[in-house]
Design an enzyme around this catalytic site. Structure first.
Site, short mmCIF file in Angstrom:
data_model
loop_
_atom_site.label_atom_id
_atom_site.label_comp_id
_atom_site.label_asym_id
_atom_site.label_seq_id
_atom_site.Cartn_x
_atom_site.Cartn_y
_atom_site.Cartn_z
N GLY A 119 0.81 -1.23 0.00
CA GLY A 119 0.00 0.00 0.00
C GLY A 119 0.83 1.27 0.00
O GLY A 119 0.40 2.30 0.48
N ASP B 165 -2.07 9.44 -4.85
CA ASP B 165 -0.81 8.71 -4.92
C ASP B 165 0.18 9.38 -5.88
O ASP B 165 1.34 9.60 -5.53
CB ASP B 165 -1.07 7.26 -5.37
CG ASP B 165 -1.94 6.50 -4.38
OD1 ASP B 165 -2.20 7.05 -3.29
OD2 ASP B 165 -2.35 5.38 -4.70
#
Length: 383
Positions: free
Chosen positions: A121, A169
């Protein structure tokens, strides 16, 4: 060092001098499932990175080498499309986005690899996309700004990796700043940096080693539940565009109409947005203990109201609460597995890792992987 190995591999494969680029992975300090609800997130780039050696090759062919996988892939630049080679799609998706913006991408060579643990992650995929986008931007002189490069990476993930991610991200990989977390407003895309005292505290990630198959289907369900909530609220408050605009009082007033499940989901998102804003105030004041309390509260909300935790993540957070030197902990990411993020006082890190590893082994009969991270600058050239 890995970057030297990648540069050497490039020279051996292609007999040329490459441009060298590093692209960091990211953590998210707080602000989970707020991005697709038009809210705030508080990520940071960390020193787990992807490295790239890239050069134009004066030919029509794109030649890619995945250093860590010992695999190669080639395709004509003029014929870029999705392929059955999963890792190549992240890179080809970036090329396709340049082409969509009217850039003629010629043949180029690329060797890449990294230190971002897969499946933890930490957004290895975003680092891959952003690293190549940055390198091509340099080599082709296209002049795209960092935000545009983040949007290119996000679109590559949507269209070639087929993952409908938010922008966080890619944004964090490109906009990181050493010793800082960055608050991103996912609606306006405005952002602001907040200092993180790296002398007092270390980021330690504990990888549950679990990735439940539930994750992607449940993620889509949560998005739908939030949209349902907004649809109900808008009938009474037309100004509400996303849950970012809703208040806890409004949710309470329409609780029956929302139903118990949707009401819980909406409460979590509204409270989590407040926690991001409060965390920024605490960081600015150097109050790491205050930030830690918000992390615990975030985890409780993810567990009870958003219901995206799992027994392993809950056990890791519970163990952190009884370990010396821990300011706070929570699960990080979409849920149903992955890592917990822990804020640990510098002089307690070793004891923390030892105690957590032992407790996890005892409870689940599994080894616990831990990673320590430092907040670093975003994507850059390695001179």
């Amino acid at each position: 060092m890995l970057i030297q190995a990648i540069a050497t591999s490039f020279r051996q494969h292609f007999q040329a001098e490459p441009l060298l680029v590093r692209a960091p992975g990211r953590i998210n300090l707080i602000g989970e499932h707020t991005d697709y609800n038009g809210g705030y997130v508080l990520p940071a780039a960390i020193d787990k990175e992807m490295y790239f050696a890239v050069a134009l090759n004066q030919g029509p062919t794109i030649r890619l080498v995945a250093h860590d996988l010992h695999e190669e892939f080639a395709i004509e630049a003029a014929a870029v499309q999705r392929t059955d080679t999963g890792w190549a799609n992240y890179l080809l998706g970036v090329v396709a986005q340049f082409q969509k913006r009217g850039v003629a991408v010629p043949g180029f060579d690329c060797v890449f690899g990294g230190t971002i643990p897969m499946g933890a992650g930490l957004s290895s995929s975003a680092a891959v996309e952003c690293g190549l986008a940055f390198a091509l931007n340099e080599l082709l002189g296209t002049g795209f700004g960092r935000l545009e490069l983040a949007l290119i990476g996000q679109a590559a993930e949507h269209e070639y990796a087929l993952v409908k991610c938010g922008l966080m991200d890619q944004f964090a990989s490109l906009h990181g700043r050493a010793g800082h977390a960055v608050r991103l407003d996912c609606r306006s895309l405005e952002y602001e940096y907040f200092p993180f005292d790296t002398t007092a505290c270390r980021l330690v990630l504990c990888n549950s080693g679990v990735k439940h198959a539930l994750a992607s289907s449940e993620y889509n369900t949560r998005r739908q539940e939030c949209e349902q909530g907004v649809a109900v609220l808008r009938q009474h408050h037309p100004q509400i565009q996303t849950l970012r605009d809703a208040t806890l009082d409004q949710l309470a007033a329409h609780r029956a109409e929302l139903g118990p499940v949707v009401h819980r989901r909406c409460v979590f998102v509204v409270e989590e947005n407040h926690r991001v804003e409060e965390a920024c105030r605490r960081l600015a004041a150097g109050d790491l203990r205050g930030v830690g309390h918000l992390l615990y509260a975030s985890h409780a909300g993810l567990r009870d109201n958003y219901q995206v935790s799992c027994p392993e993540l809950d056990a890791l957070v519970q163990a952190a609460t009884t370990t010396a030197g821990v300011f706070g902990a929570r699960m990080m990411g979409g849920g149903f597995g992955g890592c917990t993020i822990n804020l640990v006082a510098m002089d307690h890190v070793e004891g923390f890792v030892k105690q957590m590893t032992s407790a996890y082994q005892k409870q689940f009969g599994r080894a616990l992987e831990t990673y320590q991270g430092t907040m670093v600058d975003g994507v850059s050239i390695i001179r």
